[in-house]
Design an enzyme around this catalytic site. Sequence first.
Site, PDB file in Angstrom:
ATOM      1  N   CYS A  96       0.827  -1.206   0.000  1.00 52.01           N
ATOM      2  CA  CYS A  96       0.000   0.000   0.000  1.00 52.01           C
ATOM      3  C   CYS A  96       0.863   1.258   0.000  1.00 52.01           C
ATOM      4  CB  CYS A  96      -0.861   0.036   1.253  1.00 52.01           C
ATOM      5  SG  CYS A  96      -2.107  -1.219   1.230  1.00 52.01           S
ATOM      6  N   TYR A 154      -4.772 -12.203  -7.030  1.00 54.83           N
ATOM      7  CA  TYR A 154      -4.413 -12.023  -5.620  1.00 54.83           C
ATOM      8  C   TYR A 154      -5.495 -12.606  -4.721  1.00 54.83           C
ATOM      9  CZ  TYR A 154      -3.825  -9.020  -1.374  1.00 54.83           C
ATOM     10  OH  TYR A 154      -3.688  -8.519  -0.108  1.00 54.83           O
ATOM     11  N   HIS A 195      -4.388 -12.556   2.410  1.00 55.85           N
ATOM     12  CA  HIS A 195      -4.969 -11.570   3.336  1.00 55.85           C
ATOM     13  C   HIS A 195      -6.491 -11.714   3.392  1.00 55.85           C
ATOM     14  CE1 HIS A 195      -1.048  -9.943   1.950  1.00 55.85           C
ATOM     15  NE2 HIS A 195      -0.888  -9.772   3.244  1.00 55.85           N
ATOM     16  N   ASP A 224       1.337 -10.521   8.611  1.00 51.20           N
ATOM     17  CA  ASP A 224       2.123  -9.996   7.511  1.00 51.20           C
ATOM     18  C   ASP A 224       2.537  -8.575   7.906  1.00 51.20           C
ATOM     19  OD1 ASP A 224       3.336 -10.235   5.113  1.00 51.20           O
ATOM     20  OD2 ASP A 224       1.603  -9.672   3.922  1.00 51.20           O
ATOM     21  N   CYS A 239       5.169   3.438   7.950  1.00 53.31           N
ATOM     22  CA  CYS A 239       4.764   3.429   6.531  1.00 53.31           C
ATOM     23  C   CYS A 239       3.362   2.867   6.388  1.00 53.31           C
ATOM     24  CB  CYS A 239       5.755   2.618   5.699  1.00 53.31           C
ATOM     25  SG  CYS A 239       6.075   0.971   6.362  1.00 53.31           S
TER      26      CYS A 239
HETATM   27 FE1  SF4 Z   1       8.165   1.308   7.223  1.00 56.00          FE
HETATM   28 FE2  SF4 Z   1       9.527   2.034   9.392  1.00 56.00          FE
HETATM   29 FE3  SF4 Z   1      10.616   0.364   7.647  1.00 56.00          FE
HETATM   30 FE4  SF4 Z   1      10.237   2.889   6.940  1.00 56.00          FE
HETATM   31  S1  SF4 Z   1      11.585   2.164   8.545  1.00 56.00           S
HETATM   32  S2  SF4 Z   1       9.791   1.095   5.713  1.00 56.00           S
HETATM   33  S3  SF4 Z   1       8.359   3.376   8.047  1.00 56.00           S
HETATM   34  S4  SF4 Z   1       8.813  -0.035   8.870  1.00 56.00           S
END
Ligand code: SF4
Length: 695
Positions: free
Chosen positions: A32, A171, A174, A268, A352
């Site tokens: 995503c 797909y 999930h 996951d 993220c």
């Molecule tokens: Fe995601 Fe944190 Fe890894 Fe960046 S550092 S890809 S925000 S888990």
Amino acid sequence: MPERLARHDILFEPVKIGPRTLRNRFYQVPHCTGFGVEKPWTQAAFRGMKAEGGWAAVCTEYCSISPESDEKPYTSARLWDDEDMRALSLMADAAHANDALAGVELWHGGLFAEQRESRLPPLAPSQIASDWDGVTVPKVMEAADIRRVQDEWVAAARRARTAGFDILYVYGSHTYLPTQFLSPVFNRRTDAYGGSFENRSRFWLEAIERVKAEIGDDCAIAVRIAADTLELSGVDLDEGLAFIRAADPMVDLWDVTIGSMAGMGRLDAGPSRFYEQGYQLQWSGRAKEATAKPVVVVGRFTDPDKMAEVIRGGHADLIGAARPSISDPFLPRKIEEGRYDEVRECIGCNACYSRSVWGLHLGCTQNPTAGEEHRRGWHPERFDRAANAEEAVLVVGAGPAGMECAMVLGKRGFELVHLADAGDDIGGQMRWVTRLPGLGEWGHVVAYRRVQLERLPAVEVVLGAALDADAVRDYGARIVVVATGARWTGDGMNGITRAPIPGADASLPHVLLPEDVMVAGARPDGKRVAIVDCEGYFTAAGIAEILRAEGHDVVFVTPYDVVAPTCDQTLEGLRLRLHLHALGIDLRTALTPTEILPGGLRAEDGVGRPVEIEADATVLVTQRLSDDALYLELTSDPGALAAAGIDAVYRVGDCVAPRLIADAIFDGHRLAREIDGPDPAVARPYLRERPLIPG
Ligand code: SF4
Ligand code: ADP
């Protein structure tokens, strides 16, 4: 010149998938972003950057095949019509321009597409309500629905081919629609699509067969499946492998994950707090027993030795990555060139995920350029020389914001940058945050920047330098960046009551703050301790765990309905709560603290009833306040600045406003990128993507 170790050569072998060939074994699996088809240029630049960084394939996020698979406000990609097709073709072009293949994860959510935009009924094999949203009860798919959805899969696949995609997914993992059919828990049908394993497999097999018949000569057909759904879905490893065997002749690439949408099964993208690199292999690594076709697995792989081991050990053929490719789009190239210590390792914080899933714009703690490639024109590895690079810069404070800012200034060719900190090491808050249980891997935030700073001859780190305003003015810099961070408030100020808490005063012996416990080593005087958490993220939980491990009776008091609700956005919450409970910490939710007392605290429950909690001490984790005194003193006297030859004073990070670590780093990065602009204190506008209205 660094050189790649021979034992990593295996990672750079090409791999054939159906009619296509991957140039190496690094594969960016679908993940995503919040970009979908709404931000096609952002999408293209983001994926294209990874292609430039050496990934052999880059894939879209889940990509809806029809308005009957609408999961707004979450942002999927879409291939509903030719306009969507043109939007996604930009991404395919960007991948190809950098010699990578482009994959598209064609998706139907079934029960889990709540249809909030389209207003059509959700479709599912049986009428079982969504555990996400109890008022969402799906329509049982009739034969015509089954046929139509499969037709839509084929139509979307055709568009994907026209858009230029090389790898097309059917797909199902999930617990989306194909797995809902495969699952004896979701699928209670008694017709040819329910009951026996053969019947439950039928929907998915037919969909794969039809896509393969239409597209299979031109594109590689990939299937994403959970080797084991692990919880509440009932597709265990035996059935997962049986499905792989059944579909294998039609499939060119198996993308194998684990888990489901439910409860603890949501494994996951496991956070580093609980899951080590490669943690999925005990399930996904078994897929090769059922197929000779290439298999891609994930597990936050950043260590080339581990990657090579996975390949050599026969557990998989391709190293899949979502997060490591966000954190460092150039991971493959750095390994290829033997620049191992330049890898910006993912810390597994899942910021993220929290920033991409809820319809937001992806961001990353480690890589502030992620998602900014198009709209701000930032490249993670390339920096223009600043127009004012000859001006000496002093950065005060070597926390995440200050480190990032100094590093980027150095990369932009500044000839003299001093990064000063009162402490005896760089890192700021990370020096103690990484000592909270489970957060050790967050140390990569400092480790990466330490290596980079050491390599920049123009940047000097000055430690043990607690600078006041006079010292800053006398320092000899032309530009000053204040990155002095934030502190936990000692009066209980919080966003719930929008006021301090009566009786809260950190100067009293029975009131402690996070820094008292973590930095000064203060401990409650007595066995019983209350932790008051109005922040709802990692700090209070970590301190509770530490004090519990030291033998305290810990009661965790929070006004939220669950402990650490922000951790739910990072996929840590459920497991964290179970963990704290198992340690014997008394978790008390929906309690708003009203008064801190020497013998404990008073609170109010959700319906206004008073509650008293006895404790020998209370740790206040209510909110942080910017440590902005130095900045305000400096800027309050422009005459003194001018007399000292200082042209500009800026501030970055928590000193501006205390936010996520990701935001502090972003802030430091942004200032350094824009420091030669007309008004660096104010962020430049960024490109927006929106429909053009004629007129
Ligand atoms: Fe995601 Fe944190 Fe890894 Fe960046 S550092 S890809 S925000 S888990
Ligand atoms: P951020 O997250 O914004 O980067 P942190 O709180 O992590 O902020 O880091 C702030 C850093 O600034 C700490 O390492 C602290 O020691 C340092 N610092 C604060 N005030 C001063 C000062 N007056 N002189 C030098 N260093 C300072």
